[in-house]
Design a protein around this motif. Structure first.
Motif, PDB file in Angstrom:
ATOM      1  N   MET A 104       6.856  -9.057  -4.818  1.00 50.74           N
ATOM      2  CA  MET A 104       6.301  -7.731  -5.094  1.00 50.74           C
ATOM      3  C   MET A 104       6.270  -6.903  -3.802  1.00 50.74           C
ATOM      4  N   HIS A 105       5.845  -7.529  -2.695  1.00 52.79           N
ATOM      5  CA  HIS A 105       5.784  -6.780  -1.439  1.00 52.79           C
ATOM      6  C   HIS A 105       7.187  -6.506  -0.889  1.00 52.79           C
ATOM      7  N   GLN A 106       8.116  -7.434  -1.112  1.00 58.39           N
ATOM      8  CA  GLN A 106       9.501  -7.199  -0.687  1.00 58.39           C
ATOM      9  C   GLN A 106      10.060  -5.970  -1.392  1.00 58.39           C
TER      10      GLN A 106
ATOM     11  N   VAL B 271       1.879   1.905   9.069  1.00 59.57           N
ATOM     12  CA  VAL B 271       1.977   0.569   9.660  1.00 59.57           C
ATOM     13  C   VAL B 271       1.964  -0.523   8.586  1.00 59.57           C
ATOM     14  N   PHE B 272       1.454  -0.229   7.395  1.00 57.29           N
ATOM     15  CA  PHE B 272       1.510  -1.206   6.295  1.00 57.29           C
ATOM     16  C   PHE B 272       2.952  -1.682   6.095  1.00 57.29           C
ATOM     17  N   TYR B 273       3.885  -0.736   6.119  1.00 55.88           N
ATOM     18  CA  TYR B 273       5.284  -1.062   5.821  1.00 55.88           C
ATOM     19  C   TYR B 273       5.915  -1.798   6.996  1.00 55.88           C
TER      20      TYR B 273
ATOM     21  N   PHE C 228      -2.146 -15.839   8.231  1.00 60.11           N
ATOM     22  CA  PHE C 228      -1.343 -14.918   9.044  1.00 60.11           C
ATOM     23  C   PHE C 228      -1.326 -13.486   8.482  1.00 60.11           C
ATOM     24  N   HIS C 229      -0.913 -13.342   7.244  1.00 64.88           N
ATOM     25  CA  HIS C 229      -0.760 -11.983   6.705  1.00 64.88           C
ATOM     26  C   HIS C 229      -2.099 -11.256   6.633  1.00 64.88           C
ATOM     27  N   ASN C 230      -3.122 -11.929   6.103  1.00 66.73           N
ATOM     28  CA  ASN C 230      -4.432 -11.275   5.992  1.00 66.73           C
ATOM     29  C   ASN C 230      -4.972 -10.878   7.364  1.00 66.73           C
TER      30      ASN C 230
ATOM     31  N   LEU D 209     -11.037  -7.464   1.210  1.00 63.61           N
ATOM     32  CA  LEU D 209     -10.525  -8.764   0.784  1.00 63.61           C
ATOM     33  C   LEU D 209      -9.762  -9.463   1.896  1.00 63.61           C
ATOM     34  N   PHE D 210      -9.431  -8.728   2.940  1.00 64.70           N
ATOM     35  CA  PHE D 210      -8.676  -9.339   4.024  1.00 64.70           C
ATOM     36  C   PHE D 210      -9.597 -10.065   5.017  1.00 64.70           C
ATOM     37  N   ILE D 211     -10.916  -9.760   4.968  1.00 64.89           N
ATOM     38  CA  ILE D 211     -11.853 -10.408   5.887  1.00 64.89           C
ATOM     39  C   ILE D 211     -12.355 -11.710   5.259  1.00 64.89           C
TER      40      ILE D 211
ATOM     41  N   LEU E 181       5.449 -14.487  -6.103  1.00 62.17           N
ATOM     42  CA  LEU E 181       5.262 -13.098  -6.530  1.00 62.17           C
ATOM     43  C   LEU E 181       4.662 -12.257  -5.392  1.00 62.17           C
ATOM     44  N   PHE E 182       3.819 -12.874  -4.567  1.00 57.35           N
ATOM     45  CA  PHE E 182       3.304 -12.172  -3.382  1.00 57.35           C
ATOM     46  C   PHE E 182       4.481 -11.724  -2.509  1.00 57.35           C
ATOM     47  N   TYR E 183       5.403 -12.680  -2.278  1.00 54.48           N
ATOM     48  CA  TYR E 183       6.605 -12.337  -1.495  1.00 54.48           C
ATOM     49  C   TYR E 183       7.401 -11.241  -2.202  1.00 54.48           C
TER      50      TYR E 183
ATOM     51  N   TRP F 261      -2.745  -5.334  -8.249  1.00 55.61           N
ATOM     52  CA  TRP F 261      -2.010  -6.583  -8.032  1.00 55.61           C
ATOM     53  C   TRP F 261      -2.931  -7.605  -7.358  1.00 55.61           C
ATOM     54  N   HIS F 262      -3.652  -7.167  -6.331  1.00 54.63           N
ATOM     55  CA  HIS F 262      -4.536  -8.104  -5.628  1.00 54.63           C
ATOM     56  C   HIS F 262      -5.755  -8.484  -6.468  1.00 54.63           C
ATOM     57  N   LEU F 263      -6.093  -7.656  -7.432  1.00 53.74           N
ATOM     58  CA  LEU F 263      -7.178  -8.001  -8.364  1.00 53.74           C
ATOM     59  C   LEU F 263      -6.712  -9.093  -9.331  1.00 53.74           C
TER      60      LEU F 263
ATOM     61  N   HIS G 262      -1.602   0.542  -8.107  1.00 56.27           N
ATOM     62  CA  HIS G 262      -0.825  -0.663  -8.428  1.00 56.27           C
ATOM     63  C   HIS G 262      -1.150  -1.777  -7.435  1.00 56.27           C
ATOM     64  N   HIS G 263      -1.161  -1.419  -6.154  1.00 59.20           N
ATOM     65  CA  HIS G 263      -1.379  -2.438  -5.131  1.00 59.20           C
ATOM     66  C   HIS G 263      -2.773  -3.041  -5.252  1.00 59.20           C
ATOM     67  N   TRP G 264      -3.764  -2.194  -5.511  1.00 55.57           N
ATOM     68  CA  TRP G 264      -5.125  -2.716  -5.691  1.00 55.57           C
ATOM     69  C   TRP G 264      -5.189  -3.652  -6.903  1.00 55.57           C
TER      70      TRP G 264
ATOM     71  N   GLY H  67      -3.277 -10.188   9.998  1.00 58.50           N
ATOM     72  CA  GLY H  67      -2.537  -9.020  10.487  1.00 58.50           C
ATOM     73  C   GLY H  67      -3.212  -7.739  10.022  1.00 58.50           C
ATOM     74  N   HIS H  68      -3.572  -7.710   8.724  1.00 57.35           N
ATOM     75  CA  HIS H  68      -4.305  -6.544   8.212  1.00 57.35           C
ATOM     76  C   HIS H  68      -5.600  -6.351   9.010  1.00 57.35           C
ATOM     77  N   VAL H  69      -6.292  -7.458   9.313  1.00 60.99           N
ATOM     78  CA  VAL H  69      -7.586  -7.374  10.006  1.00 60.99           C
ATOM     79  C   VAL H  69      -7.400  -6.827  11.424  1.00 60.99           C
TER      80      VAL H  69
ATOM     81  N   TRP I 280       4.250  -3.828   8.981  1.00 60.40           N
ATOM     82  CA  TRP I 280       3.706  -5.188   8.901  1.00 60.40           C
ATOM     83  C   TRP I 280       4.412  -5.968   7.791  1.00 60.40           C
ATOM     84  N   HIS I 281       4.516  -5.379   6.641  1.00 56.51           N
ATOM     85  CA  HIS I 281       5.124  -6.120   5.527  1.00 56.51           C
ATOM     86  C   HIS I 281       6.634  -6.280   5.691  1.00 56.51           C
ATOM     87  N   SER I 282       7.287  -5.407   6.471  1.00 63.21           N
ATOM     88  CA  SER I 282       8.709  -5.640   6.772  1.00 63.21           C
ATOM     89  C   SER I 282       8.852  -6.922   7.578  1.00 63.21           C
TER      90      SER I 282
HETATM   91 CU1  CUO Z   1      -0.690  -6.469  -0.604  1.00 56.21          CU
HETATM   92 CU2  CUO Z   1      -0.620  -7.014   2.749  1.00 56.21          CU
HETATM   93  O1  CUO Z   1      -0.823  -7.748   0.825  1.00 56.21           O
HETATM   94  O2  CUO Z   1      -1.171  -5.933   1.308  1.00 56.21           O
END
Ligand code: CUO
Length: 672
Positions: free
Chosen positions: A228-230, A391-393, A355-357, A75-77, A224-226, A203-205, A199-201, A359-361, A395-397
């Motif tokens: 939940m990840h915070q 590295v997920f954490y 930007f965020h997506n 989903l990030f691509i 909520l994106f901000y 949430w994005h669904l 949960h994370h999967w 970064g994942h890519v 990046w999200h930090s």
């Molecule tokens: Cu949930 Cu970066 O958004 O992973």
């Protein structure tokens, strides 16, 4: 059946009902056409029920079919999101369930199974005629994204040798991705927890960023994106302190190597490839992968970041027409969330980018940015696996820090926002089997059914046995004096925060405020005079019970098809209850428990919230409804305030108590 055994052709799929699809001739893929009769005889004979498929005029599937069947899907691509967006539109556009079934039976054998599953899940969640339908837990459909591949060899062995019904559970390895030499391994139980990743999967669904506006444009989804990840970062930092690790260092210098390596040890059953690792010291590089239609430079990532910061500094966003909109107190964070992720709700995607997506890519292609080794993306490229990687954490930090820049621009809450005249919280405490003001944690062993995710193996149940963290259930006890002159409705907000970092140093108030972990939020009626509020930990607005995380079929309530059963099955979004609080330490990890009562008249959102999944609203919202709290997410700690300590911050309608989280290194079987 479309969710079972994702790569087996649907005309031979048989679930609990032993049903199979009967396809029109033109639906069979070429590779099976020569043997259609044989196949139909072979599998049709076994099925007690065949489902005839209507031969509909097929829509143009060329876009979603561009993704090869045996590839990974992310989903990030951007290109993958567009393909999925098209398929979701097709599924949403079917006239009725019979047509939807028909198009699904055509797509199931042709479309990439990960993309098919994602798009069908989104459609089922959003179509009026399928809402409430049972979607099996993603971990059951694609166990390869969650467990050590050694499990599959054992499962194949056991299903071939032992009859269904007599099979012993197959243990899933835990703690298998690194040795004790790797300090990050101390928190692998959190990163690799199946429920956390589910949960994370989910949430994005529930909150896709692309596709039909009606699906994407949900109430406060950017905020909520901000939030939940915070909260994930707060929770992860607390786990780190419990394990002698320092807080996550944000990943903000894209020219520097990423110190942490990660070797996922997962195999993709669909792509028949091991998920690639990232070696310690990797540096992200410009990505040019024609196969994924991505061409992007690290410098562009830096530019997007600079533009985002500029928007915050000027509190205004540049629109495509050259005008500017102001980031106001009410909706600023929501706009920034959508800009940052980004989603189609971003006010100017061509300027502020993705930007965020991206970064994942970049991170997920660090090992093969130009596809010269024909490698697929790493775990950061998939929302079902990203949280496994340290590295997920990082990046999200960083993402969170950028959002905090905006929060620092806002005026601190004054008395008018924080006080609740006439209401005094005299105490908050915790009672439970671990003792007063003590949270008891330990390991717990459970089983989960994974048979439906095992393609081309003999049928029947395969239980997997795994271990995760758990706590003893407890109650919050809150004593409140109400002198406001009558009954009044209050919102109760409960947070927990570590008192100290990994070296035992106390946190400054600003760190403390940004580290607050939401544990629960609920509404209650206060009578005049003294009130005792008792709230059970299991009823947390943050979490969903184990049975929902894993959709354990043996504990489903009601009859199949009943409203209770539908509700039970439907709602996989929610922090897993077994991870409600940090792990703690054997000696007892000190935390502060905080409670605030706010006036419900200032918080309320008038709406009817009967129905599905309204019990994990803090991080997931409520389907088809507004976020059920008018205050900013994270209130009252979302904004800075210049006080030196939590006690200076407290008002009469707030209180704290000092608690400890005590971990016992024992493993108990899960109690039903
Ligand atoms: Cu949930 Cu970066 O958004 O992973």
């Amino acid at each position: 059946l479309f969710f079972d055994r994702p790569t087996e052709p649907c005309f031979m799929l048989k679930g609990e009902e032993q049903a199979a699809f009967e396809l029109p001739d033109n639906y069979y893929p070429d590779k099976y056409k020569f043997a259609t009769n044989v196949i139909a005889n072979r599998f049709g004979n076994d099925a007690t029920r065949t489902i005839p498929v209507r031969n509909i005029a097929l829509p143009n599937l060329s876009i979603p079919m561009q993704l090869p069947y045996n590839d990974q899907f992310s989903l990030f691509i951007p290109k993958h999101r567009q393909m999925a967006g098209r398929l979701i539109d097709i599924f949403m556009g079917m006239r009725d369930v019979v047509d939807l079934t028909s198009i699904c039976s055509y797509c199931h054998v042709r479309i990439n199974p990960y993309m098919f599953n994602y798009c069908l899940s989104v459609a089922i969640l959003h179509r009026p005629d399928t809402k409430g339908l049972n979607i099996p837990t993603f971990a059951q459909t694609f166990p390869d994204k969650f467990v050590d591949p050694k499990f599959f060899r054992r499962a194949r062995e056991i299903t071939n040798v032992v009859q269904s019904g007599s099979r012993m559970p197959v243990p899933i390895n835990v703690n298998y991705t690194a040795s004790d030499l790797e300090p990050e391994q101390r928190v692998a139980y959190f990163r690799e927890d199946i429920g956390v990743n589910l949960h994370h999967w989910h949430w994005h669904l529930v909150y896709p960023g692309e596709g039909d506006m009606a699906i994407v444009n949900k109430d406060r989804r950017g905020e909520l994106f901000y939030y939940m990840h915070q909260q994930i970062i707060c929770r992860f930092n607390a786990e780190r302190y419990c394990n002698g690790l320092s807080r996550v260092r944000r990943y903000n210098n894209f020219q520097q190597p990423i110190e942490e390596g990660y070797f996922p040890k997962l195999d993709s059953q669909v792509a028949s490839r091991a998920w690639p690792p990232r070696f310690a010291g990797s540096i992200i590089r410009d990505v040019e992968r024609p196969v994924d239609l991505i061409r992007t430079e690290v410098s562009q990532l830096e530019e997007m970041r600079n533009r985002f910061i500029q928007a915050i500094e000027t509190l205004s966003v540049l629109l495509p027409n050259g005008r500017r909109i102001t980031l106001d107190e009410e909706t600023g964070i929501d706009t920034l969330g959508n800009m940052m992720e980004s989603t189609i709700l971003s006010p100017n995607r061509s300027y502020y980018g993705d930007f965020h997506n991206l970064g994942h890519v970049f991170i997920s292609f660090a090992h093969d940015p130009d596809h010269r080794h024909l490698e697929l993306f790493g775990v950061m490229g998939d929302s079902a696996t990203a949280m496994r990687d340290p590295v997920f954490y990082r990046w999200h930090s960083y993402i969170d820090d950028l959002f905090q820049l905006y929060k620092y621009k806002l005026a601190p809450y004054g008395h008018d926002k924080l006080d609740f005249p006439g209401v005094r919280v005299t105490s908050i405490s915790v009672e439970g089997p671990a003792g007063n003001n003590t949270f008891g944690t330990r390991w717990e062993e459970s089983t989960v059914e994974l048979g439906r995710g095992l393609d081309f193996t003999p049928r029947g149940s395969v239980l997997a046995k795994f271990t995760d963290l758990q706590h003893e259930e407890f109650n919050y006890v809150i004593e409140v004096m109400n002198t406001s002159g009558g009954g009044v409705m209050a919102t109760v907000r409960i947070f927990m925060v570590p008192n100290q970092n990994e070296t035992g140093q106390p946190l400054s108030f600003d760190e403390l405020r940004k580290s607050m972990i939401e544990l629960d939020k609920f509404t209650t009626t206060l009578n005049a005079g003294n009130n005792t509020i008792r709230q059970r930990s299991i009823d947390s607005s943050v979490t969903i019970p184990y049975e929902r995380t894993f959709a354990d079929q043996s504990t489903r309530p009601g009859d199949p098809g009943s409203p209770e059963t539908a509700q039970f099955d439907f709602c996989g979004c929610g922090w897993p209850h077994h991870m409600l609080r940090p792990k703690g330490t054997a000696g007892g990890f000190p935390v502060t428990l905080f409670v605030m009562l706010s006036n419900w008249e200032d918080d309320k959102v008038v709406q009817d919230i009967v129905g599905n999944c309204n019990d994990a609203a803090s991080y997931c919202g409520i389907p088809d409804r507004k976020y059920p709290d008018r205050r900013a997410m994270g209130f009252p700690f979302d904004r800075p305030i210049s006080v030196n300590s939590l006690s200076d911050f407290l008002r009469p309608n707030m209180n704290v108590s000092q608690c400890t989280i005590r971990f016992r290194d024992v493993t108990l079987p899960r109690q039903r």
